[in-house]
Design a protein around this motif. Structure first.
Motif, PDB file in Angstrom:
ATOM      1  N   UNK A   1       0.798  -1.218   0.000  1.00 55.51           N
ATOM      2  CA  UNK A   1       0.000   0.000   0.000  1.00 55.51           C
ATOM      3  C   UNK A   1       0.829   1.265   0.000  1.00 55.51           C
ATOM      4  N   UNK A   2       0.212   2.347   0.497  1.00 52.65           N
ATOM      5  CA  UNK A   2       0.799   3.683   0.359  1.00 52.65           C
ATOM      6  C   UNK A   2       1.948   3.942   1.312  1.00 52.65           C
ATOM      7  N   UNK A   3       1.939   3.322   2.480  1.00 55.59           N
ATOM      8  CA  UNK A   3       2.968   3.605   3.483  1.00 55.59           C
ATOM      9  C   UNK A   3       3.011   2.468   4.484  1.00 55.59           C
ATOM     10  N   UNK A   4       4.002   2.518   5.372  1.00 59.13           N
ATOM     11  CA  UNK A   4       4.100   1.536   6.438  1.00 59.13           C
ATOM     12  C   UNK A   4       5.421   0.807   6.437  1.00 59.13           C
ATOM     13  N   UNK A   5       5.410  -0.354   7.079  1.00 55.92           N
ATOM     14  CA  UNK A   5       6.599  -1.191   7.195  1.00 55.92           C
ATOM     15  C   UNK A   5       6.262  -2.627   6.804  1.00 55.92           C
ATOM     16  N   UNK A   6       7.305  -3.400   6.589  1.00 52.81           N
ATOM     17  CA  UNK A   6       7.153  -4.838   6.371  1.00 52.81           C
ATOM     18  C   UNK A   6       8.292  -5.554   7.072  1.00 52.81           C
ATOM     19  N   UNK A   7       8.145  -6.865   7.208  1.00 55.79           N
ATOM     20  CA  UNK A   7       9.209  -7.709   7.742  1.00 55.79           C
ATOM     21  C   UNK A   7      10.117  -8.121   6.594  1.00 55.79           C
ATOM     22  N   UNK A   8      11.400  -7.825   6.726  1.00 58.92           N
ATOM     23  CA  UNK A   8      12.356  -8.197   5.681  1.00 58.92           C
ATOM     24  C   UNK A   8      13.010  -9.527   6.026  1.00 58.92           C
ATOM     25  N   UNK A   9      12.983 -10.435   5.061  1.00 66.60           N
ATOM     26  CA  UNK A   9      13.737 -11.684   5.152  1.00 66.60           C
ATOM     27  C   UNK A   9      14.948 -11.537   4.251  1.00 66.60           C
ATOM     28  N   UNK A  10      16.115 -11.407   4.852  1.00 68.64           N
ATOM     29  CA  UNK A  10      17.328 -11.141   4.104  1.00 68.64           C
ATOM     30  C   UNK A  10      18.069 -12.408   3.736  1.00 68.64           C
ATOM     31  N   UNK A  11      18.641 -12.412   2.521  1.00 67.24           N
ATOM     32  CA  UNK A  11      19.375 -13.566   2.009  1.00 67.24           C
ATOM     33  C   UNK A  11      20.717 -13.127   1.434  1.00 67.24           C
ATOM     34  N   UNK A  12      21.709 -12.893   2.299  1.00 67.87           N
ATOM     35  CA  UNK A  12      23.056 -12.697   1.748  1.00 67.87           C
ATOM     36  C   UNK A  12      23.482 -13.929   0.954  1.00 67.87           C
ATOM     37  N   UNK A  13      24.274 -13.721  -0.054  1.00 70.65           N
ATOM     38  CA  UNK A  13      24.685 -14.820  -0.923  1.00 70.65           C
ATOM     39  C   UNK A  13      25.245 -15.981  -0.105  1.00 70.65           C
ATOM     40  N   UNK A  14      24.728 -17.175  -0.369  1.00 71.11           N
ATOM     41  CA  UNK A  14      25.183 -18.380   0.307  1.00 71.11           C
ATOM     42  C   UNK A  14      24.522 -18.648   1.644  1.00 71.11           C
ATOM     43  N   UNK A  15      23.744 -17.680   2.163  1.00 71.35           N
ATOM     44  CA  UNK A  15      23.130 -17.848   3.481  1.00 71.35           C
ATOM     45  C   UNK A  15      21.777 -18.538   3.359  1.00 71.35           C
ATOM     46  N   UNK A  16      21.286 -19.015   4.497  1.00 69.45           N
ATOM     47  CA  UNK A  16      19.989 -19.678   4.536  1.00 69.45           C
ATOM     48  C   UNK A  16      18.854 -18.748   4.949  1.00 69.45           C
ATOM     49  N   UNK A  17      19.144 -17.469   5.085  1.00 74.15           N
ATOM     50  CA  UNK A  17      18.091 -16.499   5.336  1.00 74.15           C
ATOM     51  C   UNK A  17      18.013 -16.055   6.781  1.00 74.15           C
ATOM     52  N   UNK A  18      17.659 -14.779   6.955  1.00 73.08           N
ATOM     53  CA  UNK A  18      17.462 -14.186   8.275  1.00 73.08           C
ATOM     54  C   UNK A  18      16.139 -13.443   8.254  1.00 73.08           C
TER      55      UNK A  18
END
Length: 388
Positions: A74-91
């Motif tokens: 939508x227009x504004x707000x936040x979300x939860x980021x799932x980060x994936x640095x190369x080779x990682x299994x995700x945070x």
């Protein structure tokens, strides 16, 4: 950019010259939601988090990853980021405990109840240049049983290539929980992970925009094989499992936790991230976000986007009942559904707004550099309008 192949016959050899493909149809990235969503007051709702209120994060029994304002539905707000640095299994992840959960009792939601049936919904966005298919894990609902994190049942929503699948499992035999710990795979009985969804969440169907993913678990009647597991993506039923024996005759605990997960077994091939928003757990079907009756549509942006585009809305997922057709617009990002920007047709002919408490689907097209319109996109990004 147009696509064509030119073949040159040189002696006994053939040379191929390939140009780019035709401009793809645009899609609706998200919609501007009504200020108040029904989940805030609906007694069926166990948990709702749009990730805009930091105090909500204190309710999770476990959490990792950051909230970001860079991406949001939508227009504004936040979300939860799932980060994936190369080779990682995700945070990045969240664990919400509710009902009769024996875990994190100080943070359990509606802790004096027991739940035999729940629905949970999230919106997921992958970037347009996402690579590697699907991380193995996305979410799960489970029944935790003391002592420790033993599990009576698990409803997994997992990746299968670029698609999603349901992978239900039970930890009960002869009325007793036989698992000894969390993810006790040797003692779990798997109930079937096929078929997977036709919708490619981690591929061409889902990249570059927000997509709703909703799942349902209904435990079996004790002693019968009548349990249910269902999965909806972008407003359509994509996978289901029937006649499941989730728990045998075991009734000491109900469904009491939902986890949002980032784990990628093989690791990400590049640095990238995906995002989660509008997380709801309920005892009733949830469906899409709610918008005003003159909603504002947000266009998905990509390198092939042209300046001029159009939108149609339909009151059904197949597009048989078109109710609004926009005029061509040069606004690169937004479009308001009104009689000023298009015309209401079909059952809404002569109206100035969409119907109340109805679900609508969108499709779009754009003008190519050649002066021709692209094909229409698929019908996607459903939303519900506010009631009268």
């Amino acid at each position: 950019m147009r696509a064509f192949f030119v073949l040159f016959l040189v002696g006994a050899s053939v040379l191929q010259v390939q140009a780019a493909s035709p401009d793809p149809a645009p899609r609706i990235e998200s919609v501007v939601m009504a200020d108040v969503q029904p989940h805030t007051t609906d007694s069926a709702v166990i948990w709702y988090d749009n990730f805009d209120d930091p105090s909500n994060q204190k309710q999770y029994g476990e959490q990792s990853g950051k909230l970001t304002e860079t991406e949001h539905f939508g227009a504004a707000g936040r979300s939860l980021e799932m980060g994936y640095p190369k080779g990682s299994r995700g945070v990045g992840g969240r664990k919400i405990f509710f009902g009769d959960s024996p875990t994190s009792r100080g943070k359990v939601v509606r802790g004096n109840e027991s739940f035999d049936e729940i629905y949970w919904r999230i919106y997921v966005k992958h970037p347009a240049d996402w690579q590697g298919g699907g991380p193995a894990k996305l979410s799960r609902a489970t029944s935790l049983v003391p002592p420790g994190w033993r599990q009576a049942m698990i409803s997994h929503v997992w990746s299968q290539g670029e698609a999603l699948t349901l992978d239900p499992a039970t930890g009960v035999r002869n009325g007793e929980v036989v698992t000894q710990r969390y993810n006790d795979f040797p003692n779990l009985k798997w109930l079937g992970n096929r078929p997977a969804s036709n919708f490619k969440l981690h591929g061409s169907d889902g990249l570059g925009r927000w997509v709703s993913v909703e799942a349902r678990v209904k435990l079996n009647t004790p002693g019968q094989k009548d349990g249910e597991n269902q999965l909806w993506i972008d407003g359509r039923l994509e996978a289901e499992r029937h006649n499941l024996d989730w728990r045998g005759t075991f009734t000491e605990r109900g469904i009491n936790a939902v986890f949002l997960e980032a784990y990628w077994n093989e690791g990400s091939p590049v640095d990238q991230a995906r995002w989660i928003d509008n997380f709801v757990v309920s005892t009733q079907p949830i469906g899409p976000v709610v918008c005003p009756r003159n909603p504002e549509l947000i266009r998905a942006q990509d390198v092939n986007a042209s300046k001029t585009w159009q939108v149609e809305l339909a009151s059904d997922e197949s597009g048989d009942n078109v109710v609004w057709q926009s005029s061509a617009t040069d606004n690169p990002e937004r479009m308001i559904v009104s009689s000023d920007t298009g015309q209401f047709v079909g059952k809404l002919v002569g109206k100035k707004e969409l119907g109340a408490d109805e679900i609508y689907f969108c499709r779009a097209r754009q003008l190519e550099n050649s002066g021709k319109w692209t094909a229409w996109s698929d019908w996607h990004q459903p939303f519900r309008t506010t009631p009268d």
